[in-house]
Enzyme design. Structure first.
Site, PDB file in Angstrom:
ATOM      1  CB  THR A 211      -0.907   0.046   1.247  1.00 34.78           C
ATOM      2  OG1 THR A 211      -0.083   0.067   2.426  1.00 34.78           O
ATOM      3  CG2 THR A 211      -1.843  -1.142   1.300  1.00 34.78           C
ATOM      4  CG  ASP A 212       0.152   4.588  -2.440  1.00 33.58           C
ATOM      5  OD1 ASP A 212      -0.940   4.848  -1.896  1.00 33.58           O
ATOM      6  OD2 ASP A 212       0.319   4.636  -3.666  1.00 33.58           O
ATOM      7  CB  ALA A 213       0.869   8.065   1.820  1.00 36.28           C
TER       8      ALA A 213
END
Lengths: 146, 146, 146, 146
Positions: free
Chosen positions: C27-29
Site C-alpha cells: 500500500t501507499d499513503a
C-alpha cells in the site's frame, strides 16, 4: 530494546503457519531472496493469522478503535538463504503481551529445513499514530495454543 | 545471536553519513515509510560508505576475491516514523570486526531528530555463498575515525 | 514499440488465472496498492502459469538453454485501485509469439470487477543477456486454449 | 488507452533531469535492476521536478485541494539493462495537459547512453480518490522549457 523473545527452531512452538511463494522480483544479484524482503513475508503471515482467526487486519484498522499495530522493533536472523520459487512456511506465535506491546516470533522453513528466525515487537496506535489500548482479542491469540 | 553492537544516539559516534530522500513508493496506508524499506536504506548507506572510501561494492564483488557481504542478522528499532519526502541522514559505523564477521551500526535522523537505530551483522561469502576471508581493507574502516 | 496486444476485459479470453493476496507493505499513503507493485503481480502470475504447465521458471533458467524471458516492454492501465487484503485474480494469456518475442496479456479482477489490464513484451536471452532462441514449449501455451 | 506521448531519445527534449543511484536491493537474479523498480525511479524524478519548481508533492497533497496525481497508465520500454551502482539520469517532460489528465515522458540514460524510455498518464484525484480539477501550476511546467 524491548525485544526479548527467543524464537524456537521447533515448529511445534508456533500457533500458526502461513505459506509464501517467493517471487523473482524479490531475488537479488547474489541469486538469493534479498534480506529486505523478509519484513513483508513476516507481515503477510501476521495478517493471515489475524484473518484466519476472525480479525482481518483491514477491519481492525477501519473499526471503532481504528488501530494499527505499529512495528517498534524488528530482528531477523538469516540461517540459510531463500531462493526463487521456494515455498516458505512462515510459522508464527504471539508472545509477551503487555498493556502496550506484544512480540511475535517467526520460524521460516522450506521442506522442514530452517532458513531464518525473526521477532517483531508491536505497539497499538490510533489513526493519528498515538499509542492506543491493546485490543482484547490479542490475549486469545497468544502462545502456541493447545 | 551474534548481534551485540549498541547503536549510539550521538552522531559523533559514527564515521560516515549518507543522505537518502524517502520515496512515495515507500510509504504505506498508515501514511509513513513502511518498515520494510529500512533495510534498503541501510544497505544504500553501506554501499555509499564503501564507494567513498575507495572500495565500490561492485568492484569488491567482481574482484579476484569475488566476495559479498552477506547479511547474517538485522535489527531495527523505530523511534519515530519517517514520512514521504524526508531527507534522512543515515549515520554509519563499522564495529566488532572478527575473522569471519563484522557489525554495522546506524543512526537515522531527520533535521537532527532521531528516527531509528539499527544494526546489521555481516559475513564475507564467495560467489558460491561459502564463507570467505574478510577483506583486509575493512580494518581501516572500523570505528568512528579520528 | 513492439507492444500491440489489446488485453480483453473478458476473463474467457485468458488461458490461466492466478490469485494474489495484496500485502500491506504494497500500500501507499493514498491508501491503495502502489502502482509500482503491479509488475511483481504480473511476473508472479507468469511464473505460476509456467510452473502449472510443467515448465517451472527456475528449471527453464537452470536448463541447458539457461534462458531468461527478459521484459522488453511493460504497459499497465489502472481502471480502479486495489486495496490491502484484496484477493486479486490475475488472468494471463500468451499471444503474438514470433521467433524472437512474445507478448503476455493480463486482466486483474477482484470479485469479478475489473481493476487493471496490462501487457508485457518478452524476449528470450541467455545467461549473458544475449538474445536467444525462443523455447519450443511456448507455442503450446499461446492463446486462450480450448 | 490515453497514452500517446512518444518519448524522445534526445535529452534536449526534456525540461528536467534527476539522478538516481541504483540500489543493490533493486537487482535481481539476472544481475540487473529488476524491471519492477522503474516505476519508483520515474516517481522519484516526478517528485524532484515538482519540488525544485516550488511545488513539493507533499504540500500539494496536504493543501486545500488535497490532490494526488493518480497514475492511470504506465509504459516502460527497456533498451539496455541498468546495473547495481549505476548513476541514472532520469530526464522528465510534462506534455499533453488536458482538463483532466497529463502525460509525462522519461528518458533514462547512464553516461549519456540510453537505457530506457517511459510514459506515465496521470489524473488529479482528491483525498477520496475522486477526479479533481487539474492544478493551474502544471501549465507552467509543461513542455521542454526555453
Amino acid at each position: 530494546m524491548r525485544l526479548s523473545l527467543q524464537p524456537s527452531l521447533d515448529p511445534a512452538a508456533y500457533r500458526y503457519v502461513h505459506h509464501v511463494r517467493t517471487r523473482f522480483a524479490e531475488t537479488d544479484a547474489m541469486g538469493i531472496i534479498h534480506h529486505g524482503t523478509y519484513p513483508a513475508y513476516l507481515e503477510e503471515a501476521r495478517a493471515a493469522m489475524l484473518r484466519e482467526n476472525g480479525f482481518p487486519y483491514d477491519a481492525v484498522r477501519a473499526g471503532d478503535d481504528g488501530i494499527d499495530f505499529a512495528v517498534l522493533e524488528l530482528y531477523v536472523r538469516h540461517r540459510r538463504p531463500l531462493r526463487f520459487d521456494d515455498l516458505v512456511a512462515v510459522h508464527v506465535v504471539v508472545e509477551d503481551l503487555t498493556r502496550t506491546t506484544f512480540q511475535v516470533g517467526y520460524l521460516l522453513t522450506v521442506d522442514a529445513e530452517v532458513r531464518a528466525t525473526a521477532v517483531t515487537v508491536h505497539g497499538a496506535v490510533d489513526a493519528r499514530g498515538r499509542p492506543s489500548r491493546m485490543p482484547a482479542f490479542l490475549a486469545a491469540l497468544t502462545g502456541p495454543g493447545d
